[in-house]
Design a protein around this motif. Structure first.
Motif, PDB file in Angstrom:
ATOM      1  N   GLY A   1       0.790  -1.231   0.000  1.00 14.70           N
ATOM      2  CA  GLY A   1       0.000   0.000   0.000  1.00 14.70           C
ATOM      3  C   GLY A   1       0.818   1.273   0.000  1.00 14.70           C
ATOM      4  O   GLY A   1       0.276   2.354  -0.220  1.00 14.70           O
ATOM      5  N   ASP A   2       2.118   1.188   0.265  1.00  8.84           N
ATOM      6  CA  ASP A   2       2.962   2.383   0.242  1.00  8.84           C
ATOM      7  C   ASP A   2       3.123   2.855  -1.202  1.00  8.84           C
ATOM      8  O   ASP A   2       3.400   2.057  -2.092  1.00  8.84           O
ATOM      9  CB  ASP A   2       4.351   2.101   0.821  1.00  8.84           C
ATOM     10  CG  ASP A   2       4.342   1.971   2.329  1.00  8.84           C
ATOM     11  OD1 ASP A   2       3.363   2.410   2.964  1.00  8.84           O
ATOM     12  OD2 ASP A   2       5.321   1.420   2.870  1.00  8.84           O
ATOM     13  N   PRO A   3       2.959   4.147  -1.448  1.00  9.86           N
ATOM     14  CA  PRO A   3       3.152   4.653  -2.810  1.00  9.86           C
ATOM     15  C   PRO A   3       4.629   4.603  -3.193  1.00  9.86           C
ATOM     16  O   PRO A   3       5.471   5.152  -2.487  1.00  9.86           O
ATOM     17  CB  PRO A   3       2.649   6.092  -2.734  1.00  9.86           C
ATOM     18  CG  PRO A   3       2.783   6.477  -1.296  1.00  9.86           C
ATOM     19  CD  PRO A   3       2.608   5.205  -0.517  1.00  9.86           C
ATOM     20  N   VAL A   4       4.954   3.898  -4.273  1.00 11.80           N
ATOM     21  CA  VAL A   4       6.344   3.793  -4.711  1.00 11.80           C
ATOM     22  C   VAL A   4       6.577   4.542  -6.015  1.00 11.80           C
ATOM     23  O   VAL A   4       7.653   4.465  -6.594  1.00 11.80           O
ATOM     24  CB  VAL A   4       6.775   2.317  -4.869  1.00 11.80           C
ATOM     25  CG1 VAL A   4       6.776   1.623  -3.520  1.00 11.80           C
ATOM     26  CG2 VAL A   4       5.900   1.594  -5.866  1.00 11.80           C
ATOM     27  N   ASN A   5       5.578   5.265  -6.479  1.00 14.77           N
ATOM     28  CA  ASN A   5       5.719   5.996  -7.742  1.00 14.77           C
ATOM     29  C   ASN A   5       5.465   7.482  -7.591  1.00 14.77           C
ATOM     30  O   ASN A   5       5.227   8.169  -8.569  1.00 14.77           O
ATOM     31  CB  ASN A   5       4.795   5.399  -8.805  1.00 14.77           C
ATOM     32  CG  ASN A   5       3.334   5.454  -8.385  1.00 14.77           C
ATOM     33  OD1 ASN A   5       3.018   5.862  -7.279  1.00 14.77           O
ATOM     34  ND2 ASN A   5       2.449   5.025  -9.264  1.00 14.77           N
ATOM     35  N   ASP A   6       5.509   7.980  -6.366  1.00 16.39           N
ATOM     36  CA  ASP A   6       5.272   9.402  -6.117  1.00 16.39           C
ATOM     37  C   ASP A   6       6.166   9.859  -4.966  1.00 16.39           C
ATOM     38  O   ASP A   6       5.833   9.659  -3.797  1.00 16.39           O
ATOM     39  CB  ASP A   6       3.798   9.642  -5.770  1.00 16.39           C
ATOM     40  CG  ASP A   6       3.477  11.107  -5.573  1.00 16.39           C
ATOM     41  OD1 ASP A   6       4.405  11.956  -5.582  1.00 16.39           O
ATOM     42  OD2 ASP A   6       2.283  11.426  -5.409  1.00 16.39           O
ATOM     43  N   PRO A   7       7.324  10.445  -5.290  1.00 15.36           N
ATOM     44  CA  PRO A   7       8.262  10.828  -4.235  1.00 15.36           C
ATOM     45  C   PRO A   7       7.762  11.938  -3.319  1.00 15.36           C
ATOM     46  O   PRO A   7       8.397  12.219  -2.302  1.00 15.36           O
ATOM     47  CB  PRO A   7       9.504  11.272  -5.011  1.00 15.36           C
ATOM     48  CG  PRO A   7       9.006  11.657  -6.353  1.00 15.36           C
ATOM     49  CD  PRO A   7       7.817  10.790  -6.625  1.00 15.36           C
ATOM     50  N   SER A   8       6.637  12.545  -3.643  1.00 12.86           N
ATOM     51  CA  SER A   8       6.110  13.586  -2.757  1.00 12.86           C
ATOM     52  C   SER A   8       5.313  12.986  -1.600  1.00 12.86           C
ATOM     53  O   SER A   8       4.986  13.688  -0.646  1.00 12.86           O
ATOM     54  CB  SER A   8       5.217  14.557  -3.551  1.00 12.86           C
ATOM     55  OG  SER A   8       4.015  13.925  -3.943  1.00 12.86           O
ATOM     56  N   GLN A   9       5.031  11.693  -1.659  1.00 13.43           N
ATOM     57  CA  GLN A   9       4.276  11.033  -0.596  1.00 13.43           C
ATOM     58  C   GLN A   9       5.241  10.474   0.449  1.00 13.43           C
ATOM     59  O   GLN A   9       6.149   9.715   0.133  1.00 13.43           O
ATOM     60  CB  GLN A   9       3.434   9.885  -1.168  1.00 13.43           C
ATOM     61  CG  GLN A   9       2.401  10.350  -2.172  1.00 13.43           C
ATOM     62  CD  GLN A   9       1.387  11.286  -1.545  1.00 13.43           C
ATOM     63  OE1 GLN A   9       0.849  11.012  -0.462  1.00 13.43           O
ATOM     64  NE2 GLN A   9       1.135  12.402  -2.197  1.00 13.43           N
TER      65      GLN A   9
END
Length: 103
Positions: free
Chosen positions: A8-16
């Motif tokens: 569930g961790d976003p791995v395609n958005d470094p702003s998250q």
């Protein structure tokens, strides 16, 4: 230090930002034992490309990686051009030439 993603961790958005409780692993220690002047160093003519990874490593679909690859490639081309025109004096260890080609 590597921080490991969980489901569930976003791995395609470094702003998250991931939660602080994610497991971390010490991947190694970088020790600088010697420094080279760039004209003698082994990295002057190397283009860093974050999308070139060894076998067994896969990239996320983070669009920043592709953007960085393009930007770093452009920067490398600029540096090579400056060396060719005699403007990158620190990189080649020679005095800068003027517009007429004089030193």
């Amino acid at each position: 230090m590597l921080t490991l993603a969980e489901s569930g961790d976003p791995v395609n958005d470094p702003s998250q930002v991931w939660p602080e409780n994610r497991r971390q692993i010490v991947a190694g220690t970088l020790e600088v034992s010697h420094v080279f002047d760039q004209k003698k160093g082994g990295c002057r003519d190397v283009n860093f490309d974050p999308t070139r990874v060894p076998k067994g490593i896969t990239l996320s679909d983070d669009p920043v990686l592709a953007a960085r690859a393009g930007i770093y490639s452009h920067s490398h081309s600029d540096r090579v051009r400056e060396i060719g025109y005699g403007k990158a004096t620190d990189a080649v260890g020679k005095p800068q030439k003027d517009n007429a080609g004089n030193k």
